[in-house]
Write a protein that holds these residues in place. Structure first.
Motif, mmCIF file in Angstrom:
data_model
loop_
_atom_site.group_PDB
_atom_site.id
_atom_site.type_symbol
_atom_site.label_atom_id
_atom_site.label_comp_id
_atom_site.label_asym_id
_atom_site.label_seq_id
_atom_site.Cartn_x
_atom_site.Cartn_y
_atom_site.Cartn_z
ATOM 1 N N GLY A 37 35.270 40.166 38.483
ATOM 2 C CA GLY A 37 34.943 40.229 39.910
ATOM 3 C C GLY A 37 35.440 38.996 40.651
ATOM 4 N N ARG A 38 35.263 37.812 40.016
ATOM 5 C CA ARG A 38 35.747 36.573 40.648
ATOM 6 C C ARG A 38 37.269 36.598 40.774
ATOM 7 N N ARG A 39 37.920 37.072 39.716
ATOM 8 C CA ARG A 39 39.388 37.152 39.723
ATOM 9 C C ARG A 39 39.859 38.108 40.835
ATOM 10 N N PHE A 40 39.162 39.236 40.958
ATOM 11 C CA PHE A 40 39.497 40.242 41.981
ATOM 12 C C PHE A 40 39.339 39.638 43.384
ATOM 13 N N SER A 41 38.237 38.910 43.596
ATOM 14 C CA SER A 41 38.004 38.267 44.905
ATOM 15 C C SER A 41 39.098 37.264 45.232
ATOM 16 N N ASP A 42 39.466 36.451 44.220
ATOM 17 C CA ASP A 42 40.518 35.453 44.432
ATOM 18 C C ASP A 42 41.831 36.121 44.821
ATOM 19 N N GLN A 43 42.124 37.244 44.176
ATOM 20 C CA GLN A 43 43.420 37.887 44.400
ATOM 21 C C GLN A 43 43.469 38.719 45.682
ATOM 22 N N THR A 44 42.322 39.254 46.117
ATOM 23 C CA THR A 44 42.342 40.198 47.246
ATOM 24 C C THR A 44 41.656 39.674 48.499
ATOM 25 N N GLY A 45 40.783 38.670 48.349
ATOM 26 C CA GLY A 45 39.997 38.201 49.487
ATOM 27 C C GLY A 45 38.737 39.024 49.729
ATOM 28 N N HIS A 46 38.618 40.178 49.055
ATOM 29 C CA HIS A 46 37.390 40.980 49.183
ATOM 30 C C HIS A 46 36.244 40.253 48.479
ATOM 31 N N THR A 47 35.036 40.385 48.989
ATOM 32 C CA THR A 47 33.898 39.789 48.283
ATOM 33 C C THR A 47 33.166 40.881 47.507
ATOM 34 N N VAL A 48 32.588 40.475 46.386
ATOM 35 C CA VAL A 48 31.870 41.432 45.541
ATOM 36 C C VAL A 48 30.450 40.922 45.334
ATOM 37 N N ASP A 49 29.478 41.756 45.711
ATOM 38 C CA ASP A 49 28.070 41.404 45.552
ATOM 39 C C ASP A 49 27.522 42.238 44.394
#
Length: 253
Positions: A37-49
């Protein structure tokens, strides 16, 4: 009766192309899914809760009307929710496979557990056995309680068994030397330093759980939700899953 906000409020909608995803996920996967999830946020700018909980606790939340963009749960639960129309079933992907593992302290001699007879004998000879408490509602605890009854060692387990609130606690008791053997989900063992997996339960006792991800029908962030599911299942995530104690669905190990 007053209905609490969480059940009635819609999911937040993205601002300027950046989505806020809400993800309900089985607790045993928090290490791997959190990292991805952290990797995805870093790559896309989307936040994951994330909301991590036992399968039982998450089931209760969903029954009470909780909504999310993505669910990561056991295949059986995803199946049930798909039948109820809560999911977009075409978005479903197998994410990882976990098994109930026999856990020992790093450096301890490996126990003999390859056959049902050997496994039963090893448990009978062990001084203390830590395992997931079925009362908590996790899938491993519920399964083990049934297995102990089935193979006739429930009375012995009541004598020297040490039920724990989480799989990580099971592994900790083993590392501390308070139990020689721990029985819990493979993913939980891998999260505790000094605990190692001696192997799965012997067939036919073994119980694999396939975890799947799917998008809820209520999601208003369909593109970001699908991108997140894709990010969990890329071939290059395999090593991360294995380090966290899971097999990827396409591998036998």
């Amino acid at each position: 009766g007053h209905v609490t906000g969480v059940q009635t409020c819609a999911l937040p909608i993205s601002e300027n192309g950046v989505a806020k995803l809400k993800v309900l996920c089985a607790r045993s996967m928090h290490v791997a899914v959190g990292a991805l999830g952290r990797r995805f946020s870093d790559q896309t700018g989307h936040t994951v809760d994330f909301d991590f909980g036992t399968v039982g606790a998450l089931q209760d939340k969903l029954n009470a009307g909780a909504i999310a963009d993505v669910l990561i749960l056991s295949a059986a639960m995803i199946e049930k929710l798909a039948k109820a129309g809560a999911l977009e079933s075409k978005t479903r992907r197998d994410v990882a496979r976990t098994f109930i593992a026999v856990c020992i302290r790093e450096g301890a001699p490996p126990p003999v557990i390859a056959t049902p007879e050997a496994f039963k004998k090893t448990l009978t000879q062990a001084r203390a056995i830590a395992f997931s408490d079925p009362a908590v509602g996790g899938s491993a605890g519920v399964y083990l309680a049934d297995l102990f009854e089935r193979i006739g060692i429930a009375p012995m387990i009541r004598e020297k068994g040490s039920p724990q609130q989480t799989g990580a606690e099971v592994a900790r008791r083993v590392v501390e030397g308070k139990a020689e053997i721990g029985l819990t989900l493979s993913g939980e063992v891998a999260s505790v330093e000094g605990a190692v997996i001696a192997g799965p339960l012997p067939p036919p006792y073994g119980q694999d759980t396939i975890y799947c991800a799917a998008m809820m029908s209520s999601s208003r962030e369909k593109d970001a939700a699908m991108a997140f599911i894709a990010a969990l299942t890329r071939p290059q995530t395999r090593e991360l899953w294995q380090r966290a104690g899971f097999a990827t669905p396409d591998t036998s190990s």
